[in-house]
Design a protein around this motif. Structure first.
Motif, mmCIF file in Angstrom:
data_model
loop_
_atom_site.group_PDB
_atom_site.id
_atom_site.type_symbol
_atom_site.label_atom_id
_atom_site.label_comp_id
_atom_site.label_asym_id
_atom_site.label_seq_id
_atom_site.Cartn_x
_atom_site.Cartn_y
_atom_site.Cartn_z
ATOM 1 N N VAL A 110 6.639 16.506 10.998
ATOM 2 C CA VAL A 110 5.557 16.531 10.020
ATOM 3 C C VAL A 110 6.084 15.998 8.691
ATOM 4 O O VAL A 110 7.117 16.452 8.193
ATOM 5 C CB VAL A 110 5.006 17.954 9.832
ATOM 6 N N VAL A 111 5.392 15.020 8.131
ATOM 7 C CA VAL A 111 5.791 14.415 6.856
ATOM 8 C C VAL A 111 4.581 14.361 5.935
ATOM 9 O O VAL A 111 3.443 14.583 6.369
ATOM 10 C CB VAL A 111 6.349 12.987 7.077
ATOM 11 N N PRO A 112 4.787 14.064 4.654
ATOM 12 C CA PRO A 112 3.641 13.915 3.750
ATOM 13 C C PRO A 112 2.670 12.850 4.261
ATOM 14 O O PRO A 112 3.078 11.886 4.920
ATOM 15 C CB PRO A 112 4.291 13.484 2.436
ATOM 16 N N THR A 113 1.413 13.038 3.949
ATOM 17 C CA THR A 113 0.383 12.107 4.413
ATOM 18 C C THR A 113 -0.134 11.250 3.252
ATOM 19 O O THR A 113 0.029 11.598 2.077
ATOM 20 C CB THR A 113 -0.787 12.859 5.053
ATOM 21 N N ASP A 114 -0.761 10.138 3.631
ATOM 22 C CA ASP A 114 -1.342 9.262 2.622
ATOM 23 C C ASP A 114 -2.756 9.722 2.265
ATOM 24 O O ASP A 114 -3.221 10.774 2.715
ATOM 25 C CB ASP A 114 -1.313 7.804 3.099
ATOM 26 N N ALA A 115 -3.454 8.914 1.471
ATOM 27 C CA ALA A 115 -4.781 9.300 0.992
ATOM 28 C C ALA A 115 -5.807 9.412 2.110
ATOM 29 O O ALA A 115 -6.831 10.081 1.952
ATOM 30 C CB ALA A 115 -5.260 8.288 -0.044
ATOM 31 N N ALA A 116 -5.522 8.768 3.252
ATOM 32 C CA ALA A 116 -6.440 8.838 4.391
ATOM 33 C C ALA A 116 -6.020 9.872 5.421
ATOM 34 O O ALA A 116 -6.665 10.010 6.466
ATOM 35 C CB ALA A 116 -6.544 7.461 5.054
ATOM 36 N N GLY A 117 -4.924 10.597 5.154
ATOM 37 C CA GLY A 117 -4.489 11.661 6.044
ATOM 38 C C GLY A 117 -3.487 11.253 7.111
ATOM 39 O O GLY A 117 -3.135 12.071 7.966
ATOM 40 N N HIS A 118 -2.977 10.025 7.078
ATOM 41 C CA HIS A 118 -1.977 9.581 8.042
ATOM 42 C C HIS A 118 -0.570 9.761 7.472
ATOM 43 O O HIS A 118 -0.383 9.759 6.253
ATOM 44 C CB HIS A 118 -2.197 8.104 8.396
ATOM 45 N N PRO A 119 0.441 9.916 8.351
ATOM 46 C CA PRO A 119 1.825 9.987 7.859
ATOM 47 C C PRO A 119 2.116 8.804 6.933
ATOM 48 O O PRO A 119 1.803 7.653 7.254
ATOM 49 C CB PRO A 119 2.649 9.920 9.146
ATOM 50 N N ALA A 120 2.721 9.104 5.781
ATOM 51 C CA ALA A 120 2.805 8.123 4.691
ATOM 52 C C ALA A 120 4.032 7.226 4.831
ATOM 53 O O ALA A 120 4.971 7.304 4.026
ATOM 54 C CB ALA A 120 2.808 8.838 3.353
ATOM 55 N N PHE A 121 4.021 6.343 5.835
ATOM 56 C CA PHE A 121 5.128 5.398 5.992
ATOM 57 C C PHE A 121 5.325 4.586 4.719
ATOM 58 O O PHE A 121 6.448 4.417 4.240
ATOM 59 C CB PHE A 121 4.865 4.461 7.176
ATOM 60 N N ASP A 122 4.249 4.057 4.158
ATOM 61 C CA ASP A 122 4.353 3.225 2.961
ATOM 62 C C ASP A 122 5.065 3.967 1.833
ATOM 63 O O ASP A 122 6.004 3.447 1.229
ATOM 64 C CB ASP A 122 2.962 2.783 2.520
ATOM 65 N N MET A 123 4.629 5.171 1.533
ATOM 66 C CA MET A 123 5.217 5.935 0.436
ATOM 67 C C MET A 123 6.679 6.285 0.700
ATOM 68 O O MET A 123 7.518 6.239 -0.205
ATOM 69 C CB MET A 123 4.421 7.212 0.201
ATOM 70 N N LEU A 124 7.000 6.625 1.935
ATOM 71 C CA LEU A 124 8.343 7.098 2.255
ATOM 72 C C LEU A 124 9.357 5.966 2.434
ATOM 73 O O LEU A 124 10.557 6.184 2.264
ATOM 74 C CB LEU A 124 8.299 7.942 3.525
ATOM 75 N N ALA A 125 8.883 4.763 2.769
ATOM 76 C CA ALA A 125 9.811 3.675 3.096
ATOM 77 C C ALA A 125 9.810 2.528 2.095
ATOM 78 O O ALA A 125 10.692 1.670 2.149
ATOM 79 C CB ALA A 125 9.499 3.122 4.490
ATOM 80 N N ILE A 126 8.859 2.502 1.169
ATOM 81 C CA ILE A 126 8.715 1.355 0.279
ATOM 82 C C ILE A 126 9.949 1.160 -0.607
ATOM 83 O O ILE A 126 10.506 2.124 -1.144
ATOM 84 C CB ILE A 126 7.443 1.494 -0.594
ATOM 85 N N GLN A 127 10.360 -0.098 -0.736
ATOM 86 C CA GLN A 127 11.452 -0.460 -1.631
ATOM 87 C C GLN A 127 10.943 -1.291 -2.803
ATOM 88 O O GLN A 127 11.267 -1.019 -3.951
ATOM 89 C CB GLN A 127 12.515 -1.249 -0.856
ATOM 90 N N THR A 128 10.176 -2.316 -2.506
ATOM 91 C CA THR A 128 9.601 -3.157 -3.553
ATOM 92 C C THR A 128 8.184 -3.566 -3.158
ATOM 93 O O THR A 128 7.852 -3.635 -1.978
ATOM 94 C CB THR A 128 10.429 -4.434 -3.795
ATOM 95 N N SER A 129 7.379 -3.825 -4.174
ATOM 96 C CA SER A 129 6.018 -4.312 -3.954
ATOM 97 C C SER A 129 5.713 -5.344 -5.024
ATOM 98 O O SER A 129 5.989 -5.117 -6.209
ATOM 99 C CB SER A 129 5.013 -3.165 -4.023
ATOM 100 N N LEU A 130 5.155 -6.467 -4.608
ATOM 101 C CA LEU A 130 4.805 -7.523 -5.558
ATOM 102 C C LEU A 130 3.388 -7.989 -5.278
ATOM 103 O O LEU A 130 3.086 -8.484 -4.187
ATOM 104 C CB LEU A 130 5.773 -8.706 -5.446
ATOM 105 N N ILE A 131 2.521 -7.816 -6.282
ATOM 106 C CA ILE A 131 1.153 -8.317 -6.185
ATOM 107 C C ILE A 131 1.174 -9.805 -6.520
ATOM 108 O O ILE A 131 1.756 -10.227 -7.522
ATOM 109 C CB ILE A 131 0.225 -7.575 -7.158
ATOM 110 N N THR A 132 0.503 -10.598 -5.690
ATOM 111 C CA THR A 132 0.396 -12.027 -5.932
ATOM 112 C C THR A 132 -1.082 -12.396 -6.009
ATOM 113 O O THR A 132 -1.959 -11.545 -5.823
ATOM 114 C CB THR A 132 1.083 -12.828 -4.810
ATOM 115 N N GLU A 133 -1.373 -13.658 -6.292
ATOM 116 C CA GLU A 133 -2.755 -14.100 -6.317
ATOM 117 C C GLU A 133 -3.317 -14.059 -4.896
ATOM 118 O O GLU A 133 -2.818 -14.723 -4.005
ATOM 119 C CB GLU A 133 -2.850 -15.503 -6.906
ATOM 120 N N TYR A 134 -4.312 -13.214 -4.696
ATOM 121 C CA TYR A 134 -4.965 -13.028 -3.397
ATOM 122 C C TYR A 134 -3.984 -12.565 -2.319
ATOM 123 O O TYR A 134 -4.059 -12.997 -1.180
ATOM 124 C CB TYR A 134 -5.684 -14.314 -2.960
#
Length: 289
Positions: free
Chosen positions: A152-176
């Motif tokens: 059991v791990v923390p969940t995301d906003a939709a209630g699923h295990p939060a892989f993104d939150m737990l594993a994210i290293q970098t995020s870059l927003i680009t055009e579209y």
């Protein structure tokens, strides 16, 4: 240094223009000028999580147009102003006043002068689409990997295990679009993630893209909720998905409806790194107009 008030920001409401009063100017090490106004539609780079690039545009002043080439976060403490990477504290730290610093080429406008602010609306729209796509893609990826956890791990906003939150290293927003990089190493495995779930990335992509297709073009509203109008005020992204509303912290800019989205797709690529796997997710969004 004269008192500098916290900057009121209007970009969370989608504003790209506005009238403002110059409250401070500062020469920068690169020879440019930093301009602080009382309120602004310009979105600055967040020093703690610099995922969305800065807005650019111009100020219309009494002496002509002044190009804004960059927009940074600044902080004032005990009379000293710290700009961008020199800011030593996180947004919202007690005892600090947080401001938007507009980097301009040319002469500084006078303190007290009224100026008209104009954000590059085309770039803003492209980055807003990319930021919305990034959030939706992360939720879809979490859902696609929901069965990969043995604990059991923390969940995301939709209630699923939060892989993104737990594993994210970098995020870059680009055009579209956006690019997110995740680390699957010893720490994530100890939390219960089974890396064999990434053995067939095509299958993971297909599950995530199916979810994104189900969301795209629906009528759900998208918006930013905030209780404070200043730069340091807490803000959250809200989106009415077909399965219900999701909400997560976010200081960026976004689309206003899922109806504007024709298609979102992700592509995954993994590589071996010391101690684990690096997973890169590239997201692309196409709008209905």
């Amino acid at each position: 240094m004269a008192h500098i008030p916290a900057t009121v920001v209007t970009y969370p409401d989608g504003e790209v223009t506005g009238t403002a009063t110059v409250v401070h100017t500062v020469p920068l090490a690169d020879g440019r000028i930093g301009v602080i106004v009382d309120r602004t539609p310009f979105h600055p780079v967040d020093t703690a999580w610099p995922d969305q690039p800065a807005d650019v545009g111009f100020f219309r002043t009494a002496d002509g147009d002044l190009t804004v080439v960059d927009t940074r976060t600044g902080g004032v403490h005990e009379g000293d102003l710290f700009v961008g990477d020199d800011l030593p504290v996180r947004m919202g730290t007690e005892g600090w006043t947080f401001v938007v610093v507009h980097i301009v080429d040319g002469s500084a406008p006078a303190v007290g002068e009224r100026v008209e602010a104009y954000v590059d609306a085309g770039l803003r729209a492209a980055l807003s689409a990319g930021h919305t796509a990034c959030h939706l893609a992360s939720l879809a990826l979490d859902a696609a990997l929901a069965d990969a956890w043995t604990k059991v791990v923390p969940t995301d906003a939709a209630g699923h295990p939060a892989f993104d939150m737990l594993a994210i290293q970098t995020s870059l927003i680009t055009e579209y679009g956006s690019t997110d990089v995740y680390r699957v190493g010893k720490s994530l495995r100890k939390k219960g993630f089974d890396p064999t779930a990434l053995a067939d990335l095509g299958e993971v992509e297909e599950r995530a893209n199916t979810t994104l297709a189900e969301w795209s073009g629906t009528t759900g509203a998208i918006g930013i909720h905030r209780d404070d109008q200043t730069l340091a005020g807490r803000r959250s992204w809200r989106c009415d998905l077909p399965g219900g509303r999701v909400e997560l912290p976010c200081g960026g800019t976004h689309l206003t409806s899922l109806a504007d989205i024709a298609e979102i797709t992700i592509a995954l690529e993994s590589s071996e790194v010391p101690g684990g796997i690096e997973l890169a997710m590239t997201t692309s969004i196409r709008l209905t107009r």
